[in-house]
Scaffold this active site. Structure first.
Site, short mmCIF file in Angstrom:
data_model
loop_
_atom_site.label_atom_id
_atom_site.label_comp_id
_atom_site.label_asym_id
_atom_site.label_seq_id
_atom_site.Cartn_x
_atom_site.Cartn_y
_atom_site.Cartn_z
CB ILE A 12 -39.10 -43.81 18.98
CG1 ILE A 12 -37.70 -43.44 19.47
CG2 ILE A 12 -39.37 -43.15 17.63
CD1 ILE A 12 -36.59 -43.72 18.50
CB ALA A 41 -37.52 -41.02 22.50
CB CYS A 42 -34.81 -45.78 23.99
SG CYS A 42 -35.75 -46.48 25.36
CG ASP A 43 -35.83 -49.56 19.53
OD1 ASP A 43 -36.54 -49.01 18.69
OD2 ASP A 43 -34.74 -50.08 19.27
CB SER A 101 -34.79 -43.88 27.47
OG SER A 101 -35.88 -44.72 27.79
#
Length: 593
Positions: free
Chosen positions: A430, A397-399, A405
């Site tokens: 996320i 998970a990332c922005d 990711s």
């Protein structure tokens, strides 16, 4: 200096917000671009019936998606629904595609809905919650849509027309290449997505709707300057920068993650002249050949760029990329060869980039493996490790749920494949982490947000997605079944019942957040009122249980789901919402405390 950093951070935040409305919907833009390129009268496969989708998608679908996304970013689904409805007003109130109008109305509607709920929701009488929720959203959405038709739509249309006219004047005067004087430095400040998707893509979509393509889609996405810099380091670089440049070039040119070349420029800041010159040369070639894309290219991979290239623009696009790469390479090579000063280390440059961006970069970890291979580069948050039998889904998970990711997920998939481990691995933003994720892997700066989103998962926190020994540790654990961890030796303790001063919010939760749960909330409100207990009570869908709920009351069949959603709350399980002795027990407990 602090003031300058604050201004930059605010610009990054605002730009990130603008791009955040467009990026989740890029797939829809691409779908529209493909249908346009294939089926319009001048397309590859002209088809009058299929071509009828082009205008409705452009006029209605894309703006409504943007409006919904903007509203949801501010106030979840409730804000998204009102945002999309309000966006319909600017669509009807204007004669051009309302991308800019959607980017205004979506967040505005979400913000107003949140403020109205803050003002009235706690004051609604028992049993009227569902009535309030539906009609407050409906009335606000209707009012905003009406206002948008007569006021906001025409204003935004005028602004949009002025911006488009300004761009046309710049293009006609041959000055568009000068835009790279701003774009290339801005990319290194991590404003690339903001510029590309927040500004250029909406205006470019308007142009593409009129002429079938737009050069604006190529300004930021052109991979030429980045590959030119990396090729120069492959030949004329030294040490870690030279050895890491080939891998970085593959990631940048074919993977489309431009961020990976930024530290190379920051190692010797004068190299910014090379990427500016390369970008300007590329745009000049695009203009010379009248090249353009039919839809945004995301990410900026050569594959994505060519996939979105208009039917008559392949020569111009390819030449523009090659010329940009060649000009950047030549200038960068001259700078590297003639430089008499020592170049900063790649690790220092990566750190400098992160400082300028105002956030940690997960991609740059792939660049300095040789310099940091003996350093500990990850840390694991203190969550209970799961056994192999408990793990079915792993989420990176990332922005944005893209870029680095996705590459981390790909690395772990390959390790699993080699070790014959059959566990699902994917990447997400996320905010989109699924509730059934068993392990969530995030950059350390984002782990707290991920834990708040899904506290029931095991969370692994890393310094970068591309160079982590924790992947091999996870593979070994899944192969051997060894989950030795001090936390596993601890017995779970039942959370103490909160006292009244610790209880501020009680939530009744069911599947839809309506019907019987609303009636149960009404019953408890009455009991609290008679007992002179001033605690907020309302009803929600399980997926919408707020993070600050202190007590969650559910039907016994739904309690496990509610616990998974918010394990930090006290959970009360009832056989039915309308006749439970546990309400009186709760009242007595809170009165006694």
């Amino acid at each position: 200096m602090a003031e300058k950093k604050g201004i930059r951070a605010k610009a990054q935040q605002f730009g990130s917000y603008l791009s955040g409305m467009i990026m989740p919907n890029i797939g829809a833009f691409i779908a529209w671009g493909i249908i346009t390129a294939l089926f319009i009268e001048d397309g590859w496969l002209p088809n009058a019936q299929l071509a009828t989708m082009v205008d409705p998608m452009l006029i209605y679908l894309l703006p409504l998606l943007i409006g919904f996304t903007g509203g949801r970013m501010v106030y979840d689904i409730r804000g998204g629904i009102v945002g999309a409805t309000a966006t319909m007003g600017v669509i009807v109130g204007a004669d051009i595609p309302m991308f800019l109008g959607a980017m205004v109305m979506g967040p505005l509607a979400g913000y107003l809905m949140r403020k109205i709920d803050d003002l009235f929701q706690a004051k609604i009488r028992q049993g009227f919650e569902m009535l309030y929720n539906n009609f407050s959203a409906g009335i606000l959405a209707a009012l905003l849509a009406i206002v948008a038709v007569y006021a906001i739509g025409p204003v935004v249309e005028g602004l949009n027309t002025a911006l488009a006219a300004g761009v046309e004047v710049i293009i006609a005067a041959g000055l568009l290449p000068l835009a790279n004087i701003i774009i290339e430095p801005a990319k290194i400040l991590f404003l690339n997505n903001a510029i590309n998707h927040g500004i250029l893509s909406p205006i470019g979509a308007d142009q593409a709707s009129e002429v079938g393509k737009s050069i604006l889609f190529l300004l930021e996405a052109n991979p030429g300057p980045g590959i030119g810099i990396l090729l120069a380091f492959m030949i004329f670089g030294k040490g870690a920068s030279k050895s890491s440049a080939p891998g970085a070039a593959i990631i940048q040119f074919f993977g489309g993650i431009h961020e990976i070349y930024f530290p190379y420029v920051l190692m010797k800041p004068i190299l910014i002249l090379a990427v500016i010159a390369g970008g300007m040369s590329g745009v000049f070639m695009f203009q010379l050949f009248g090249a353009g894309l039919v839809a945004p290219s995301s990410p900026g991979s050569i594959f994505a760029v060519l996939a979105m290239t208009a039917q008559d623009s392949y020569l111009g696009v390819i030449l523009g990329v090659l010329v940009a790469a060649a000009v950047t390479f030549v200038i960068a090579a001259i700078i590297l060869k003639s430089s008499k000063t020592e170049t900063d280390s790649l690790a220092d440059a990566a750190g400098k980039m992160e400082a300028m961006k105002g956030k940690k970069s997960s991609v740059t970890g792939a660049l300095n493996q040789d310099e940091e291979e003996n350093e500990e580069i990850v840390k694991t948050v203190t969550t209970r490790k799961k056994t192999p039998e408990q793990i079915d889904k792993i989420i990176f998970a990332c922005d944005a749920g893209m870029g680095s990711s996705a590459m981390g997920a790909s690395l772990l998939k390959n390790k699993f494949k080699k070790s014959d481990i059959d566990i699902f691995v994917t990447n997400k933003a996320i905010n989109d982490i699924p509730n059934d994720a068993d392990i969530v892997i995030t950059h350390k700066d984002l782990t707290d947000r991920a834990k708040a989103k899904l506290p029931t998962a095991e969370h692994i926190s890393v310094d970068n997605f591309l160079n982590s020994p924790k992947y091999d540790e996870l593979v070994d654990r899944l192969l051997t079944g060894d989950v030795a961890d001090d936390l596993d030796q601890e017995k779970e303790e039942t959370a103490p019942e909160p006292e009244q001063e610790d209880v501020n919010k009680v939530i009744f939760a069911c599947d839809a957040g309506m019907g019987s749960s609303a009636m149960g909330a009404s019953l408890l409100k009455n009991k609290f009122k008679k007992a002179d207990i001033d605690i907020f009570v309302t009803n929600k869908a399980i997926n919408d249980i707020p993070d600050d709920a202190d007590i969650v009351i559910t039907h016994k069949d739904l309690t496990d789901r509610a616990k998974n959603k918010l394990p930090t709350a006290e959970h009360i399980s009832v056989d039915n919402f309308l006749n439970s002795p546990k309400y009186d027990e709760l009242v007595e407990r809170l009165k006694d405390n």
